[in-house]
Scaffold this motif. Structure first.
Motif, mmCIF file in Angstrom:
data_model
loop_
_atom_site.group_PDB
_atom_site.id
_atom_site.type_symbol
_atom_site.label_atom_id
_atom_site.label_comp_id
_atom_site.label_asym_id
_atom_site.label_seq_id
_atom_site.Cartn_x
_atom_site.Cartn_y
_atom_site.Cartn_z
ATOM 1 N N UNK A 33 -10.046 -75.879 -18.465
ATOM 2 C CA UNK A 33 -9.384 -76.702 -17.374
ATOM 3 C C UNK A 33 -9.524 -78.098 -17.946
ATOM 4 N N UNK A 34 -8.167 -78.724 -18.370
ATOM 5 C CA UNK A 34 -8.150 -79.911 -18.914
ATOM 6 C C UNK A 34 -8.051 -81.046 -18.079
ATOM 7 N N UNK A 35 -7.570 -80.990 -16.681
ATOM 8 C CA UNK A 35 -7.705 -82.222 -15.689
ATOM 9 C C UNK A 35 -6.361 -81.924 -14.756
ATOM 10 N N UNK A 36 -6.378 -83.125 -13.868
ATOM 11 C CA UNK A 36 -5.399 -83.256 -12.832
ATOM 12 C C UNK A 36 -4.295 -84.210 -13.193
ATOM 13 N N UNK A 37 -2.988 -83.921 -12.471
ATOM 14 C CA UNK A 37 -2.171 -85.232 -12.734
ATOM 15 C C UNK A 37 -1.376 -85.089 -11.344
ATOM 16 N N UNK A 38 -0.265 -85.972 -11.495
ATOM 17 C CA UNK A 38 0.733 -86.075 -10.412
ATOM 18 C C UNK A 38 1.991 -86.633 -10.712
ATOM 19 N N UNK A 39 3.121 -86.527 -9.711
ATOM 20 C CA UNK A 39 4.309 -87.121 -10.182
ATOM 21 C C UNK A 39 4.381 -88.641 -9.613
ATOM 22 N N UNK A 73 -4.515 -93.188 -7.588
ATOM 23 C CA UNK A 73 -4.985 -92.458 -9.146
ATOM 24 C C UNK A 73 -6.393 -92.678 -9.587
ATOM 25 N N UNK A 74 -6.954 -93.953 -9.158
ATOM 26 C CA UNK A 74 -8.214 -94.130 -9.394
ATOM 27 C C UNK A 74 -9.397 -93.212 -8.806
ATOM 28 N N UNK A 75 -9.051 -93.416 -7.466
ATOM 29 C CA UNK A 75 -9.883 -92.471 -6.544
ATOM 30 C C UNK A 75 -9.998 -91.071 -6.855
ATOM 31 N N UNK A 76 -8.741 -90.553 -7.064
ATOM 32 C CA UNK A 76 -8.750 -89.165 -7.622
ATOM 33 C C UNK A 76 -9.047 -88.814 -8.954
ATOM 34 N N UNK A 77 -9.178 -89.986 -10.123
ATOM 35 C CA UNK A 77 -9.793 -89.541 -11.253
ATOM 36 C C UNK A 77 -8.302 -88.965 -11.859
ATOM 37 N N UNK A 78 -7.354 -89.294 -11.737
ATOM 38 C CA UNK A 78 -6.125 -88.737 -12.252
ATOM 39 C C UNK A 78 -6.095 -88.900 -13.801
ATOM 40 N N UNK A 79 -5.810 -87.573 -14.335
ATOM 41 C CA UNK A 79 -5.798 -87.500 -15.888
ATOM 42 C C UNK A 79 -4.226 -87.694 -16.468
ATOM 43 N N UNK A 80 -3.334 -87.134 -15.717
ATOM 44 C CA UNK A 80 -1.837 -87.199 -16.317
ATOM 45 C C UNK A 80 -1.115 -87.504 -15.137
ATOM 46 N N UNK A 81 -0.177 -88.389 -15.544
ATOM 47 C CA UNK A 81 0.980 -88.713 -14.613
ATOM 48 C C UNK A 81 2.385 -88.350 -15.399
ATOM 49 N N UNK A 82 3.318 -87.611 -14.307
ATOM 50 C CA UNK A 82 4.418 -87.284 -14.854
ATOM 51 C C UNK A 82 5.703 -88.346 -14.107
ATOM 52 N N UNK A 83 6.372 -89.135 -14.916
ATOM 53 C CA UNK A 83 7.285 -89.822 -14.512
ATOM 54 C C UNK A 83 8.737 -89.958 -15.074
ATOM 55 N N UNK A 101 -4.278 -98.447 -19.423
ATOM 56 C CA UNK A 101 -5.634 -99.028 -19.322
ATOM 57 C C UNK A 101 -6.628 -97.949 -18.684
ATOM 58 N N UNK A 102 -6.017 -97.165 -17.705
ATOM 59 C CA UNK A 102 -6.976 -96.094 -17.065
ATOM 60 C C UNK A 102 -7.125 -94.761 -18.035
ATOM 61 N N UNK A 103 -6.578 -95.079 -18.983
ATOM 62 C CA UNK A 103 -6.636 -93.601 -20.001
ATOM 63 C C UNK A 103 -6.023 -92.469 -19.266
ATOM 64 N N UNK A 104 -4.945 -92.693 -18.416
ATOM 65 C CA UNK A 104 -3.999 -91.542 -18.069
ATOM 66 C C UNK A 104 -3.032 -91.206 -18.923
ATOM 67 N N UNK A 105 -2.732 -90.127 -19.109
ATOM 68 C CA UNK A 105 -1.809 -89.575 -20.201
ATOM 69 C C UNK A 105 -0.483 -89.533 -19.397
ATOM 70 N N UNK A 106 0.752 -89.656 -19.888
ATOM 71 C CA UNK A 106 2.043 -89.681 -19.265
ATOM 72 C C UNK A 106 2.844 -88.790 -20.005
ATOM 73 N N UNK A 107 3.687 -87.855 -18.955
ATOM 74 C CA UNK A 107 4.980 -87.198 -19.183
ATOM 75 C C UNK A 107 6.167 -87.960 -18.967
ATOM 76 N N UNK A 165 -0.525 -80.760 -11.926
ATOM 77 C CA UNK A 165 0.081 -81.982 -11.223
ATOM 78 C C UNK A 165 0.476 -81.771 -10.098
ATOM 79 N N UNK A 166 -0.032 -82.450 -9.129
ATOM 80 C CA UNK A 166 0.557 -82.467 -7.470
ATOM 81 C C UNK A 166 1.955 -83.185 -7.387
ATOM 82 N N UNK A 167 2.628 -82.457 -6.726
ATOM 83 C CA UNK A 167 4.028 -83.029 -6.299
ATOM 84 C C UNK A 167 3.661 -83.606 -4.766
ATOM 85 N N UNK A 168 3.720 -84.830 -4.552
ATOM 86 C CA UNK A 168 3.769 -86.178 -5.688
ATOM 87 C C UNK A 168 2.783 -87.079 -5.099
#
Length: 465
Positions: free
Chosen positions: A45-51, A65-75, A124-130, A333-336
């Motif tokens: 399991x690689x991690x969690x994201x959100x839109x 995003x910081x509180x949940x330690x989000x790894x990915x963001x889709x935008x 800066x938060x090392x969050x990967x983007x989609x 990735x949780x919507x949203x």
């Protein structure tokens, strides 16, 4: 003559006594026993994201995003491809498409600075983007939002120009999802054979522009479509994808895991080592074990609360998270992230328009940050009835997460193989709209773990291992 009580007085007495009776008799506790063999690994399991929406990434949203330690963001950072009075070029040179895309950004002068600010923060938060383009130009899909085949190369060119423009301004996504839900006529419909052509054309366009390291996620369909889009890819099309992507909701099609299963089976058969990103998930249910809510997109202003404002919704989203992890998802990735100002009747967010957290935020906060990136998912060989349970291990610990979305209290005995080291354990539970710290004990020679869940609650347990 004897004094007889009149019948209607007796009836009134009965009604009076009934008024003091509990209308909801106590529901008996449910007992579960779960055997977890931690040596049986299913997948990583690689991690969690959100839109998110870049122009509305507020300081409160950034904190979530910081509180949940989000790894990915889709935008979406597209300029938009449907500007009146400036038709999108057809069969153009790359340079002509570049000029068109630049004009679209110029017409909306706030978009680029907002997008740059969002990307700088995410980096800066090392969050990967989609990155996503929501819809092809209307003139390319004049009927039922179906992209006509003669415009596939133009759409690929538009992707190349968009990424080139962003690159010149210091914005570079890690991934792109080239079509949103190509199985549906609500956005841009692209049938499987044409999607195969499109993904190859986009990949070539990226390579031509020196952007070939940007990964393509696809096909981005609703997972209940099964193998239709994955099976339509030839060898080049499959290899053009960095990872599989799909969207999964619980609702009229069935449970979240049930909806994901056909897609997982299809892609594991085609390319078993390629990860699966669920780039949208939550739940579309509005009735939770008898508790009635309104849909999140209901325009009415009266009636029951909307689903996303209820604890029941939060528990069901938590449960779906566990079910999708068990079902084979490598990232979710949780919507949203937040309710957005331009979508006045769209209330799917973890926070409302003022930045106030909803119950689903508090529930996911007890789970997302506690699962390390690249954790190993334990193969779910157990069967449970009242609860959903996932187990993952990483960095010297075992994480066991459980959801109870019923009206019954549940007690469960966890039998771990091999047994955990001795000691008292603490865990965090989501119940009554808040996170509650609790303790449990290990019992017996095999150090069984006893847990208790109240109705409509969750728990996340960290076990040194």
């Amino acid at each position: 003559m004897p004094n007889r009580r009149k019948p209607y007085l007796a009836l009134l007495l009965c009604l009076s006594l009934d008024a003091y009776a509990d209308p909801k008799p106590e529901i008996p506790e449910v007992r579960e026993t779960v055997a977890i063999d931690t040596r049986q690994i299913s997948h990583e399991f690689l991690g969690f994201g959100t839109q998110i929406w870049a122009p509305e990434l507020t300081p409160k949203g950034r904190q979530v995003l910081a509180d949940l330690d989000i790894d990915y963001v889709r935008l979406s950072a597209s300029s938009g491809l449907n500007t009146p009075g400036d038709p999108t070029p057809v069969d153009s040179s790359p340079e002509a498409m570049d000029r068109y895309i630049a004009r679209q950004f110029d017409k909306n002068p706030t978009r680029l600075p907002a997008t740059k600010s969002a990307f700088d923060f995410l980096k800066s938060q090392q969050i990967q983007t989609v990155l996503l383009i929501w819809q092809a130009p209307k003139e390319w899909q004049p009927k039922a939002n179906q992209l006509l085949p003669q415009y596939l190369d133009d759409y690929a060119r538009a992707w190349g120009s968009t990424l080139h423009y962003l690159e010149t301004h210091g914005i570079r996504p890690d991934f792109i999802e080239i079509v949103n839900e190509p199985e549906g006529h609500w956005s841009t419909y692209v049938p499987p054979d044409q999607y195969n052509q499109l993904v190859k054309q986009v990949k070539r366009e990226l390579q031509r522009r020196g952007l070939g390291d940007i990964g393509i996620l696809g096909p981005g369909v609703g997972s209940q479509t099964g193998d239709k889009w994955p099976a339509g890819l030839d060898s080049e099309g499959r290899n053009a994808l960095k990872a599989w992507s799909a969207h999964t909701y619980e609702g009229k099609y069935g449970g979240a895991a049930h909806n994901l299963a056909p897609f997982i089976a299809a892609v594991r058969n085609i390319q078993p080592q390629k990860p699966v990103y669920i780039t949208e998930y939550s739940t579309k249910n509005t009735v939770f074990d008898g508790f009635v809510t309104r849909p999140n997109n209901d325009p009415a202003v009266a009636g029951p609360i909307k689903a996303s404002y209820s604890d029941h919704y939060a528990v069901e989203v938590f449960q779906n998270t566990l079910a999708l992890i068990n079902g084979g998802a490598n990232a979710l990735f949780y919507w949203e992230l937040g309710d957005h100002n331009w979508g006045i009747n769209k209330d799917w967010g973890m926070i409302d328009r003022q930045g106030n957290p909803k119950p689903v935020y508090f529930a996911l906060k007890t789970l997302y940050p506690r699962i390390p990136d690249h954790a190993s998912v334990i193969k779910p060989q157990w069967q449970t009835h009242a609860i959903t349970l996932s187990a993952l291990k990483a960095q010297g610990k075992l994480i066991v997460a459980v959801a109870n979305n019923t009206r019954a209290p549940v007690s469960a005995t966890l039998n771990l193989s091999p047994p955990p080291p001795p000691g008292k354990l603490g865990y965090v539970s989501f119940e009554g709209g808040a996170a509650v710290q609790k303790n449990t004990a290990q019992l017996g020679q095999n150090r069984q773990i006893e847990i208790k869940l109240n109705p409509q609650s969750t728990l996340t347990l960290d076990i040194p291992y």
